[in-house]
Design a protein around this motif. Structure first.
Motif, PDB file in Angstrom:
ATOM      1  N   GLY A 105       2.019   3.170   9.867  1.00 14.20           N
ATOM      2  CA  GLY A 105       2.624   2.209   8.946  1.00 14.20           C
ATOM      3  C   GLY A 105       3.975   1.719   9.425  1.00 14.20           C
ATOM      4  O   GLY A 105       4.279   0.529   9.351  1.00 14.20           O
ATOM      5  N   VAL A 146      -6.126   4.337   5.895  1.00 10.30           N
ATOM      6  CA  VAL A 146      -5.770   3.697   4.626  1.00 10.30           C
ATOM      7  C   VAL A 146      -5.335   4.714   3.573  1.00 10.30           C
ATOM      8  O   VAL A 146      -4.384   4.476   2.832  1.00 10.30           O
ATOM      9  CB  VAL A 146      -6.958   2.843   4.111  1.00 10.30           C
ATOM     10  CG1 VAL A 146      -6.699   2.317   2.705  1.00 10.30           C
ATOM     11  CG2 VAL A 146      -7.232   1.684   5.077  1.00 10.30           C
ATOM     12  N   THR A 179      -2.718  -0.823   5.494  1.00 10.63           N
ATOM     13  CA  THR A 179      -3.592  -1.552   4.592  1.00 10.63           C
ATOM     14  C   THR A 179      -4.964  -1.620   5.264  1.00 10.63           C
ATOM     15  O   THR A 179      -5.085  -1.429   6.491  1.00 10.63           O
ATOM     16  CB  THR A 179      -3.087  -2.976   4.325  1.00 10.63           C
ATOM     17  OG1 THR A 179      -3.148  -3.726   5.553  1.00 10.63           O
ATOM     18  CG2 THR A 179      -1.658  -2.970   3.774  1.00 10.63           C
ATOM     19  N   GLU A 183      -6.629  -4.269   5.817  1.00 11.81           N
ATOM     20  CA  GLU A 183      -6.559  -5.380   6.774  1.00 11.81           C
ATOM     21  C   GLU A 183      -5.904  -4.931   8.082  1.00 11.81           C
ATOM     22  O   GLU A 183      -6.395  -5.247   9.172  1.00 11.81           O
ATOM     23  CB  GLU A 183      -5.790  -6.559   6.179  1.00 11.81           C
ATOM     24  CG  GLU A 183      -5.709  -7.746   7.125  1.00 11.81           C
ATOM     25  CD  GLU A 183      -4.969  -8.933   6.534  1.00 11.81           C
ATOM     26  OE1 GLU A 183      -4.949  -9.967   7.212  1.00 11.81           O
ATOM     27  OE2 GLU A 183      -4.409  -8.836   5.431  1.00 11.81           O
ATOM     28  N   GLN A 184      -4.801  -4.193   8.011  1.00  9.57           N
ATOM     29  CA  GLN A 184      -4.143  -3.698   9.229  1.00  9.57           C
ATOM     30  C   GLN A 184      -5.064  -2.777  10.023  1.00  9.57           C
ATOM     31  O   GLN A 184      -5.114  -2.860  11.250  1.00  9.57           O
ATOM     32  CB  GLN A 184      -2.858  -2.953   8.870  1.00  9.57           C
ATOM     33  CG  GLN A 184      -1.743  -3.831   8.377  1.00  9.57           C
ATOM     34  CD  GLN A 184      -0.590  -3.036   7.798  1.00  9.57           C
ATOM     35  OE1 GLN A 184      -0.787  -1.993   7.148  1.00  9.57           O
ATOM     36  NE2 GLN A 184       0.635  -3.513   8.027  1.00  9.57           N
TER      37      GLN A 184
END
Length: 166
Positions: A44, A74, A101, A103-104
């Motif tokens: 992150g 996640v 996330t 998406e990441q």
């Protein structure tokens, strides 16, 4: 963490390890000490500071199933695994501030990995002129009720050709 972006380097991550699994908590953390233990798997932080991530499995050491690792990236918890006495499930997130996330995580597994393999001009995302490498899933992983670690590929296409059907 900002140096990843500043140096234009990619963090190659194996997200499946970023949990409170017994091996990490009993063999590693006591030797790291509390400060360094808090630096583990900083996905992150790297993403928030503009660093690029490429994700993969640690196969054959662990499962090659990307959805287990995406779940960990996640949620920072182990997927519940029944019948696995040597891999107890921990539902306490490991350093939750380092979670990605969805998406990441998906970008790390697709475009990020294509980038480090030097194929991002032809693969890793859906765009005109790129290879038609596509996966049709059995669920919408962005649905809040989706169980990521149970996600399966129903269809897989490589260069537009069907190569797998579940």
């Amino acid at each position: 963490m900002p140096r990843f972006a500043a140096l234009d380097v990619t963090a190659n991550i194996q997200a499946l390890w970023a949990t409170h699994h017994e091996q990490n908590d009993t063999l590693c953390v006591p030797f790291f000490g509390p400060q360094r233990a808090g630096w583990q798997y900083p996905f992150g932080s790297i993403a928030r500071t503009g660093g690029r991530l490429a994700a993969g499995s640690d196969w054959p050491v662990t499962t090659p199933d990307p959805w287990w690792a995406i779940h960990v990236a996640v949620h920072r918890t182990e997927p519940p695994v029944s019948g696995e006495a040597d891999w107890p499930t921990s539902q306490v997130p490991m350093l939750p501030q380092e979670a990605l996330t969805l998406e990441q995580a998906l970008i790390a597994y697709t475009l990020g990995s294509a980038y480090v393999n030097g194929t991002d001009d032809a693969t890793g995302s859906i765009a005109v002129g790129k290879a038609a490498d596509l996966v049709v899933l059995d669920r919408d992983p962005f649905d809040p009720d989706a169980t990521l670690y149970e996600t399966k590929a129903d269809l897989v296409f490589v260069d537009g050709d069907l190569v797998h059907e579940r």
